[in-house]
Design an enzyme around this catalytic site. Structure first.
Site, PDB file in Angstrom:
ATOM      1  N   ALA A  39       0.862  -1.189   0.000  1.00 10.97           N
ATOM      2  CA  ALA A  39       0.000   0.000   0.000  1.00 10.97           C
ATOM      3  C   ALA A  39       0.893   1.232   0.000  1.00 10.97           C
ATOM      4  O   ALA A  39       2.031   1.188   0.489  1.00 10.97           O
ATOM      5  CB  ALA A  39      -0.894  -0.020   1.229  1.00 10.97           C
ATOM      6  N   GLY A  63       0.847  -5.151   1.068  1.00 14.37           N
ATOM      7  CA  GLY A  63      -0.392  -5.267   0.290  1.00 14.37           C
ATOM      8  C   GLY A  63      -0.162  -5.915  -1.069  1.00 14.37           C
ATOM      9  O   GLY A  63      -1.090  -6.491  -1.642  1.00 14.37           O
ATOM     10  N   GLU A  83      -0.311  -9.489  -0.334  1.00 12.56           N
ATOM     11  CA  GLU A  83      -1.716  -9.784   0.013  1.00 12.56           C
ATOM     12  C   GLU A  83      -2.588  -9.812  -1.239  1.00 12.56           C
ATOM     13  O   GLU A  83      -3.468 -10.665  -1.375  1.00 12.56           O
ATOM     14  CB  GLU A  83      -2.218  -8.760   1.038  1.00 12.56           C
ATOM     15  CG  GLU A  83      -1.547  -8.949   2.403  1.00 12.56           C
ATOM     16  CD  GLU A  83      -1.748  -7.790   3.356  1.00 12.56           C
ATOM     17  OE1 GLU A  83      -1.608  -6.619   2.917  1.00 12.56           O
ATOM     18  OE2 GLU A  83      -2.051  -8.026   4.539  1.00 12.56           O
ATOM     19  N   GLU A  87       5.422  -4.950   6.999  1.00 10.31           N
ATOM     20  CA  GLU A  87       4.718  -3.855   7.681  1.00 10.31           C
ATOM     21  C   GLU A  87       5.295  -3.561   9.062  1.00 10.31           C
ATOM     22  O   GLU A  87       5.219  -2.436   9.552  1.00 10.31           O
ATOM     23  CB  GLU A  87       3.217  -4.176   7.813  1.00 10.31           C
ATOM     24  CG  GLU A  87       2.440  -4.144   6.510  1.00 10.31           C
ATOM     25  CD  GLU A  87       2.418  -5.474   5.772  1.00 10.31           C
ATOM     26  OE1 GLU A  87       3.280  -6.335   6.046  1.00 10.31           O
ATOM     27  OE2 GLU A  87       1.521  -5.640   4.910  1.00 10.31           O
TER      28      GLU A  87
END
Ligand code: DAK
Length: 258
Positions: free
Chosen positions: A65, A109, A112, A132
């Site tokens: 992200a 992300g 993911e 993260e």
């Protein structure tokens, strides 16, 4: 259709989506995720598309992200805006098979997103991780859950707690990647897999996807029961009649996707 952060095009019966923020290593900002959802729903609704491929570039599938967007968020900003959740859940709602063709970094992300796809094909230079913890947060788009289910608790803990990256070979051994190919063969391989799937009966393909995904949502006996019901229902398809007749008549089936 023209997008700002992705390219979307069709090749035969395959919908191809290329994440397109190369300067930011394809960091997933809200605009990109909204466009990705839009393009995926478009392909899902298109009778001419039987499978979808998502890819990035040689350096990055997606490095997570977009940190520049998230960095000043307060708890209330994230909670009230249901931070990117609505756009991420689109991926799971798509009913046609989605193949991630991953080269370079698939982090946070990005990993993911790859794990939300149905098949992950990796180039030899691919790197997977959930870093993260380096940023003072945990994975937020299913990383802890999908890694634990698709790989193992040990790998999930290892990756999420140390931020280390897995190379493509380790990711394949761990079970999150289905095949590893040389970088210059990645798109040929991914498109060939998608093309093959798109040539089969679309309702059967969609039902198989739905049934396999059930395995992660229910008990074994319920899952097998569900599979049996789906299997029985397939005797209502023209494509079942055609597929079995073609076998007996020693010819290629001509599926009509109904
Ligand atoms: N966000 C924003 N910019 C990024 C970025 C990211 N995630 N990753 C890379 N970039 C930018 C860099 O800042 C740099 O920009 P400039 O300095 O050129 O302006 C450019 O991309 C090139 O990156 P580097 O110069 O760092 O390139 P290197 O080859 O040296 O390193 C790297 C590549 C990928 C190893 C490194 O950039 C890196 O470590 N990036 C951050 C990786 C990361 O921490 N990812 C996790 C982000 S957190 C949720 C959904 C999703 C999420 C959470 C919730 N909900 C649905 C609720 C996900 C969270 C995350 O992914």
């Amino acid at each position: 259709m023209a997008y700002e952060c992705i390219h979307a095009t069709t090749r035969g019966r395959v919908g191809l989506i290329t994440l397109n923020r190369p300067k930011q290593m394809n960091a997933l900002n809200p605009k990109l995720m909204q466009e990705l959802g839009e393009a995926m729903y478009g392909f899902d609704a298109d009778d001419g598309v039987g499978a979808i491929v998502i890819t990035g570039n040689d350096k990055a599938f997606a490095a997570g992200a977009d940190i520049t967007v998230m960095k000043n968020y307060s708890y209330m900003d994230a909670f009230r805006s249901n931070y990117i959740t609505r756009d991420w859940e689109h991926i799971r709602n798509v009913r046609k098979p989605v193949i991630a063709a991953v080269a370079g970094y698939a982090l946070g992300g990005g990993n993911e997103l790859a794990m939300m796809c149905d098949i992950v094909i990796a180039a030899e230079n691919a790197k997977f991780g959930q870093p993260e913890i380096n940023l003072g947060v945990s994975p937020g788009a299913g990383g802890t859950q999908r890694l634990a289910r698709f790989a193992s608790k040990a790998k999930a803990m290892d990756l999420c707690l140390t931020a280390r990256m897995m190379d493509a070979a380790e990711a394949e051994r761990a079970g999150i990647v289905s095949r590893v190919v040389p970088l210059d063969k990645l798109m040929d391989e991914a498109m060939a897999v998608a093309d093959k799937i798109a040539g089969y009966s679309l309702p059967v393909v969609m039902m198989i996807k739905e049934t396999v995904n059930r395995a992660y949502e229910t008990t074994l006996s319920e899952g097998v029961h569900y599979e049996r019901r789906i299997f029985h229902s397939m005797f209502s398809l023209d494509d079942q009649k055609e597929g079995m007749a073609a076998f007996v008549e020693k010819r290629k089936p001509d599926f009509k996707h109904r």
